[in-house]
Every structure is written in structure tokens, then in C-alpha cells.
Design an enzyme around this catalytic site. Structure first.
Site, PDB file in Angstrom:
ATOM      1  N   HIS A 130      26.752 -41.580 -34.644  1.00 14.89           N
ATOM      2  CA  HIS A 130      25.625 -40.702 -34.319  1.00 14.89           C
ATOM      3  C   HIS A 130      26.077 -39.399 -33.685  1.00 14.89           C
ATOM      4  CE1 HIS A 130      26.448 -42.936 -30.613  1.00 14.89           C
ATOM      5  NE2 HIS A 130      25.998 -41.865 -29.984  1.00 14.89           N
ATOM      6  N   ASP A 138      24.916 -37.079 -30.424  1.00 15.16           N
ATOM      7  CA  ASP A 138      24.084 -37.233 -29.228  1.00 15.16           C
ATOM      8  C   ASP A 138      22.912 -36.263 -29.216  1.00 15.16           C
ATOM      9  OD1 ASP A 138      25.658 -39.265 -28.364  1.00 15.16           O
ATOM     10  OD2 ASP A 138      26.778 -38.082 -26.904  1.00 15.16           O
ATOM     11  N   HIS A 182      30.203 -39.392 -33.389  1.00 13.00           N
ATOM     12  CA  HIS A 182      31.059 -40.457 -32.856  1.00 13.00           C
ATOM     13  C   HIS A 182      30.394 -41.826 -32.953  1.00 13.00           C
ATOM     14  CE1 HIS A 182      28.446 -39.096 -29.578  1.00 13.00           C
ATOM     15  NE2 HIS A 182      28.461 -40.369 -29.212  1.00 13.00           N
ATOM     16  N   ARG A 186      32.101 -54.598 -21.467  1.00 16.47           N
ATOM     17  CA  ARG A 186      32.528 -53.195 -21.324  1.00 16.47           C
ATOM     18  C   ARG A 186      31.464 -52.444 -20.524  1.00 16.47           C
ATOM     19  NH1 ARG A 186      31.477 -48.235 -24.146  1.00 16.47           N
ATOM     20  NH2 ARG A 186      33.235 -47.243 -25.195  1.00 16.47           N
TER      21      ARG A 186
END
Ligand SMILES: O=C(O)CCC(=O)C(=O)O
Ligand SMILES: [Fe+2]
Length: 354
Positions: free
Chosen positions: A238, A240, A295, A305
Site C-alpha cells: 500500500h 500510506d 511498501h 511484533r
């Protein structure tokens, strides 16, 4: 004659108990008429096999001979102290309107950088404890959970609830929430986000006083759990700025690739290559938020994470509100502690100064 043909003839001969010429001729003539049919079946099987082999070869060739290069911008074993590792990329057209509105505060050069020395290890560990405490109150049913301390949004099961109103919806006591975040948490959070804001301004050559922390700014927790809703699919590629108006995005990683989780690397999907960053406790990644920095995050395959995502804008109207919840010594009424009622200092304006 095929061996199958032979067997069939023997069977006919044996069943009738004689070697009657007529019978044999009938069988032979049937075999002759079946031969082209058999041949066409064989042909079809052969061409089907050839087609499958071709498809397999094409799939193998395209997966093996992929031109996309893998570049590791920051590996987990590296320690990026001193100057950040930076990459410049050509700015997309995504900033045209902002250039008119905020001429001095729009990226003149676009790109990304990584540094391991903007935030200290103890600050990162402190924020990790804030993230764990906050997210432990909720959590998505899938593998992606978010908590924004500014808005109070917390993902819970398949919904978003407000952490500051949780007490109304759950059986939690006021004491639970009072203990949740402390003044020290707020101080560290402010100090860290503010230092990151200044670092981004310096790296991208814009006045830091004109840059504001904005929404979305949240703690994230990613696991290998199956997605239950669209937002769980953190691994989708996508841009941002597609859904938001921030100019810069930064990520402060609060856990380490290989030690706390596997998978989960951050990948810039560039035209000719994939540029990878391996997350590490205290590692800061920042980039211009337009389509020059498309990214994705690799799927986490094991472990958990944690990261703090921060967005920045030049538009003061969208500046993030200061954190509304904090345990204050001077404020001892429950409502004051939770909502700031009668406690004006809790709702002070955006004071992101160190
Ligand atoms: O957590 C990360 O590394 C990136 C997350 C991300 O790309 C996003 O939330 O927009
Ligand atoms: Fe993103």
C-alpha cells in the site's frame, strides 16, 4: 496390435470355448475400428501432458527468473549509529496540493532513512511496556491489533472500542485504568515522538516547528494469526498517503526480527527491487508517505511484533491531540483521572516540546 487387444481377443476366444473364425474376425475388426480412437486418446493425453509441462515450465521460469532484486537496507545485525542510512527517491505527484498550501513545509526531496540511535534502548523498552499494557486490554481476533493513545481507539475482537471508555463496557475497575498509564509513560512518549519529529524535519530539510504529529499514530501488534477482517491484512502492499493526508510516516520498532518474531520484515516495493528493513528494538524508519514509497510488511510467521507508527503533517488543523489519560498526583477523583473532568492540565494543547 496392442497387448490390451491381444488379451481381449483371448478372452473372447476362451469364453466361447472355440476358435471360431467368425468370432476372431469380429474381434479383429472391432480392434481395427478402435485403433484410431485409442490413438486419439493417447494423442490427447500426450498433448495434455505437454501442456501441463509447458505451464509448469513457465511458472518455474517466472518464479526463478524474477527480475526483482532484493536489497537489504538495514539488517538486524547492523547497528546504525552516527548518520542514518538514507535513500533518495523521486517524489511522486502526490504533494502538488500541499506545495501550494504549505510551500515551506513539503518534502523537497523524497526518500527514506533508518537510524538506530535516535531513540535509546531504555526509551524503546519503556514504550514496549506501554504498548503491551495498552494492547492487553483488547486485541483483534486476527493477527493485527492497534492502539492509539491519542484517540483512545483500541481494536478488540472485530471492533474498535475506546480505551478511555472501556470501564463503561467491561468489568474493569477504575483502579485498573488508573494503573494503566503513568505520567512517566506520557513523558517518554512525548519525548520520543518529539525527537522523531525533529529528526524527520532535519532529514527532509523542512522547518521542524511547522511539522506536527498527526493521526494515525498508534502502537501495533502483529502475529501469525489468520486475518478476521480486512484491517488484519497488514501484509498488503500500500501507499500510506492513499487513505490519509500525512506527509511523512515513521516507525519505531519495539521488538526484534529473528529474536522476538520471524517474518514481519518491512519492504519498500520499488520498481526494480524490493528494499528490506529488518525491525529491531529502538530502530527508527521514516519515509515520505506518497506513492514513491509503496511498501508492505511480510507476514509474521511466529512470535509477536510490536511497533509504534507515527504520522506527521504540516497542517496544524490535523495535529494530534495531546494524550488525555495520565495518572496525576494532583488529581484524585476517578472522573478526573479518566476523562480530565475538572482537571484542565490533562487536556492541555499540543505541547510536543522536549
Ligand atoms: O509496521 C510496519 O512496519 C509498517 C506498517 C504500515 O505500513 C502501516 O501501518 O501503514
Ligand atoms: Fe504503511
Amino acid at each position: 496390435m496392442s497387448s490390451d487387444g491381444l488379451n481381449r481377443r483371448e478372452r473372447v476366444v476362451n469364453r466361447n470355448g472355440d476358435t471360431n473364425k467368425e468370432n476372431v474376425c469380429r474381434v479383429v475388426s472391432r480392434e481395427v475400428s478402435e485403433r484410431p480412437q485409442n490413438q486419439s486418446i493417447i494423442k490427447r493425453v500426450m498433448s495434455g501432458m505437454a501442456l501441463s509441462m509447458t505451464i509448469l515450465a513457465v511458472v518455474y521460469y517466472t518464479t526463478q527468473c524474477n527480475d526483482t532484486k532484493e536489497l537489504v537496507m538495514a539488517s538486524v545485525t547492523q547497528s546504525i549509529t552516527g548518520s542514518p542510512i538514507a535513500q533518495q527517491v523521486m517524489c511522486s505527484q502526490d504533494y502538488t496540493a500541499d506545495r501550494v498550501r504549505f510551500p515551506s513545509c513539503v518534502p523537497q526531496r523524497c526518500g527514506r532513512f533508518v537510524s538506530d540511535s535516535v531513540i535509546t534502548e531504555s526509551e524503546a523498552k519503556h514504550l514496549l511496556s506501554v504498548a503491551k499494557r495498552g494492547l492487553s486490554l483488547g486485541g483483534s481476533s486476527g493477527g493485527h491489533s492497534l492502539l492509539s493513545l491519542h484517540s483512545g481507539d483500541l481494536w478488540m475482537a472485530t471492533n474498535i472500542v475506546n480505551i478511555y471508555k472501556l470501564i463503561e463496557r467491561t468489568q474493569r475497575t477504575e483502579a485498573d485504568l488508573k494503573e494503566l498509564f503513568t505520567e512517566k509513560d506520557l513523558k517518554v512518549y512525548r519525548r520520543v515522538t518529539n525527537r522523531i519529529r525533529k529528526t524527520i524535519a532535519i532529514q527532509f530539510g523542512i522547518p521542524w516547528a511547522e511539522l506536527y504529529l498527526t493521526n494515525p499514530t498508534y502502537f501495533s501488534r502483529m502475529t501469525a494469526k489468520r486475518a478476521q477482517m480486512r484491517f488484519d491484512k497488514y501484509w498488503l502492499r500500500h501507499v500510506d498517503r492513499k487513505n490519509r493526508f500525512d506527509l511523512f510516516t515513521s516507525l519505531l520498532y519495539l521488538s526484534t526480527y529473528g529474536a522476538d518474531f520471524t517474518g514481519g520484515r518491512f519492504i519498500f516495493a520499488d520498481q526494480m527491487s524490493n528494499t528490506t528493513i529488518e525491525p529491531k528494538l529502538g530502530r527508527l524508519v521514516a519515509y515520505t508517505a506518497g506513492s514513491e514509497n509503496r511498501h508492505r510488511v511480510e507476514r509474521v510467521t511466529s512470535g509477536t511484533r510490536y511497533a509504534l507508527l507515527m504520522a506527521f503533517t504540516c497542517n496544524h488543523e490535523f495535529a494530534a491531540k495531546d494524550l488525555p489519560i495520565v495518572r496525576q498526583q494532583t488529581c484524585d477523583q476517578p472522573f478526573c483521572l479518566l476523562y480530565g473532568v475538572g482537571c484542565p492540565t490533562l487536556f492541555s494543547t499540543n505541547k510536543f516540546s522536549e
